[in-house]
Design a protein around this motif. Structure first.
Motif, PDB file in Angstrom:
ATOM      1  N   TYR A   1      -2.495  -0.213 -10.314  1.00 51.13           N
ATOM      2  CA  TYR A   1      -2.344  -0.312  -8.860  1.00 51.13           C
ATOM      3  C   TYR A   1      -3.026   0.916  -8.264  1.00 51.13           C
ATOM      4  O   TYR A   1      -2.613   2.046  -8.563  1.00 51.13           O
ATOM      5  CB  TYR A   1      -0.873  -0.338  -8.456  1.00 51.13           C
ATOM      6  N   THR A   2      -4.060   0.708  -7.484  1.00 47.43           N
ATOM      7  CA  THR A   2      -4.819   1.822  -6.934  1.00 47.43           C
ATOM      8  C   THR A   2      -5.013   1.614  -5.438  1.00 47.43           C
ATOM      9  O   THR A   2      -5.384   0.529  -5.000  1.00 47.43           O
ATOM     10  CB  THR A   2      -6.204   1.924  -7.606  1.00 47.43           C
ATOM     11  N   VAL A   3      -4.754   2.673  -4.681  1.00 50.90           N
ATOM     12  CA  VAL A   3      -4.997   2.653  -3.237  1.00 50.90           C
ATOM     13  C   VAL A   3      -6.155   3.599  -2.956  1.00 50.90           C
ATOM     14  O   VAL A   3      -6.138   4.757  -3.394  1.00 50.90           O
ATOM     15  CB  VAL A   3      -3.748   3.092  -2.441  1.00 50.90           C
TER      16      VAL A   3
ATOM     17  N   SER B  53      -3.952   6.930  -4.206  1.00 48.39           N
ATOM     18  CA  SER B  53      -2.898   6.855  -5.212  1.00 48.39           C
ATOM     19  C   SER B  53      -3.309   5.909  -6.327  1.00 48.39           C
ATOM     20  O   SER B  53      -4.058   4.955  -6.095  1.00 48.39           O
ATOM     21  CB  SER B  53      -1.609   6.348  -4.564  1.00 48.39           C
ATOM     22  N   GLN B  54      -2.777   6.178  -7.530  1.00 49.97           N
ATOM     23  CA  GLN B  54      -3.077   5.301  -8.659  1.00 49.97           C
ATOM     24  C   GLN B  54      -1.935   5.378  -9.658  1.00 49.97           C
ATOM     25  O   GLN B  54      -1.447   6.469  -9.963  1.00 49.97           O
ATOM     26  CB  GLN B  54      -4.386   5.719  -9.317  1.00 49.97           C
TER      27      GLN B  54
ATOM     28  N   ASP C 124      -8.181   0.776   4.213  1.00 52.67           N
ATOM     29  CA  ASP C 124      -7.264   1.172   3.143  1.00 52.67           C
ATOM     30  C   ASP C 124      -7.104  -0.051   2.262  1.00 52.67           C
ATOM     31  O   ASP C 124      -6.782  -1.144   2.752  1.00 52.67           O
ATOM     32  CB  ASP C 124      -5.909   1.606   3.698  1.00 52.67           C
TER      33      ASP C 124
ATOM     34  N   LEU D 119      -5.688  -1.807  -1.461  1.00 53.01           N
ATOM     35  CA  LEU D 119      -4.865  -1.815  -2.665  1.00 53.01           C
ATOM     36  C   LEU D 119      -5.525  -2.737  -3.674  1.00 53.01           C
ATOM     37  O   LEU D 119      -5.711  -3.928  -3.406  1.00 53.01           O
ATOM     38  CB  LEU D 119      -3.448  -2.313  -2.365  1.00 53.01           C
ATOM     39  N   TYR D 120      -5.902  -2.191  -4.834  1.00 51.81           N
ATOM     40  CA  TYR D 120      -6.475  -2.961  -5.938  1.00 51.81           C
ATOM     41  C   TYR D 120      -5.355  -3.228  -6.937  1.00 51.81           C
ATOM     42  O   TYR D 120      -4.645  -2.298  -7.333  1.00 51.81           O
ATOM     43  CB  TYR D 120      -7.562  -2.164  -6.656  1.00 51.81           C
ATOM     44  N   VAL D 121      -5.200  -4.476  -7.358  1.00 49.39           N
ATOM     45  CA  VAL D 121      -4.223  -4.860  -8.379  1.00 49.39           C
ATOM     46  C   VAL D 121      -5.048  -5.441  -9.529  1.00 49.39           C
ATOM     47  O   VAL D 121      -5.463  -6.595  -9.488  1.00 49.39           O
ATOM     48  CB  VAL D 121      -3.209  -5.888  -7.828  1.00 49.39           C
TER      49      VAL D 121
ATOM     50  N   VAL E  85       0.843  -1.201   0.000  1.00 50.29           N
ATOM     51  CA  VAL E  85       0.000   0.000   0.000  1.00 50.29           C
ATOM     52  C   VAL E  85       0.872   1.243   0.000  1.00 50.29           C
ATOM     53  O   VAL E  85       0.641   2.182  -0.762  1.00 50.29           O
ATOM     54  CB  VAL E  85      -0.976  -0.015   1.197  1.00 50.29           C
TER      55      VAL E  85
ATOM     56  N   ALA F  89       2.571   1.691  -3.462  1.00 50.31           N
ATOM     57  CA  ALA F  89       1.616   2.191  -4.455  1.00 50.31           C
ATOM     58  C   ALA F  89       1.293   3.661  -4.217  1.00 50.31           C
ATOM     59  O   ALA F  89       1.156   4.439  -5.152  1.00 50.31           O
ATOM     60  CB  ALA F  89       0.349   1.346  -4.450  1.00 50.31           C
ATOM     61  N   ALA F  90       1.162   4.037  -2.957  1.00 51.98           N
ATOM     62  CA  ALA F  90       0.841   5.427  -2.629  1.00 51.98           C
ATOM     63  C   ALA F  90       1.971   6.364  -3.051  1.00 51.98           C
ATOM     64  O   ALA F  90       1.729   7.499  -3.464  1.00 51.98           O
ATOM     65  CB  ALA F  90       0.564   5.570  -1.137  1.00 51.98           C
TER      66      ALA F  90
END
Length: 144
Positions: free
Chosen positions: A48-50, A39-40, A121, A123-125, A13, A16-17
């Motif tokens: 990668y998106t947080v 973040s993205q 929080d 994290l998308y992968v 996380v 990625a941020a």
């Protein structure tokens, strides 16, 4: 083992941020459920998106699945997580980590059954351009 996983998720996380920022996208379905983009970034064919997800007491994410794995940390409150058999597959309190596998065979719902807001929080992968989640019908459970 749990500490190692928590450390790995926290590191992912944070990484990625630090990689990139971006613009906010739509919030998850559900009354009062909000999402804030942290973040993205895209590397190769993977996004990668947080995001910080907030679920008010008594609310839920709605039934859904993801096209890629998801990793989360509970910052506040308690997440009650249910799979498509209507069974609880985990209760996650502050500081707990959760991992959701990808694919339509992994339909689930996250619920806030507590009395305080649930803050995650996440994290998308995901494959590049995929939505954060894919809506799915209620699989016959007596709750939404």
């Amino acid at each position: 083992m749990r500490t190692a996983f928590r450390t790995a998720v926290t590191g992912a996380v944070t990484t990625a941020a630090l990689l990139a920022g971006g613009t906010a996208q739509a919030t998850p379905a559900g009354p009062g459920v909000t999402a804030r983009l942290i973040s993205q970034t895209t590397i190769g064919d993977t996004d990668y998106t947080v995001r910080e997800i907030t679920i008010p007491p008594g609310q839920a994410t709605g039934w859904h699945y993801h096209d890629g794995p998801l990793y989360g940390i509970v910052k506040q409150g308690t997440l009650s997580h249910f799979d498509s058999s209507c069974a609880s597959d985990g209760v996650y309190r502050r500081g707990s980590t959760i991992q959701e596998p990808a694919g339509a065979g992994n339909v689930h719902i996250g619920r806030n059954l507590g009395s305080t807001p649930l803050v995650l929080d996440v994290l998308y992968v995901l494959p590049h351009g995929a939505p954060f989640s894919e809506d799915a019908p209620n699989p016959g459970c007596p709750f939404e």
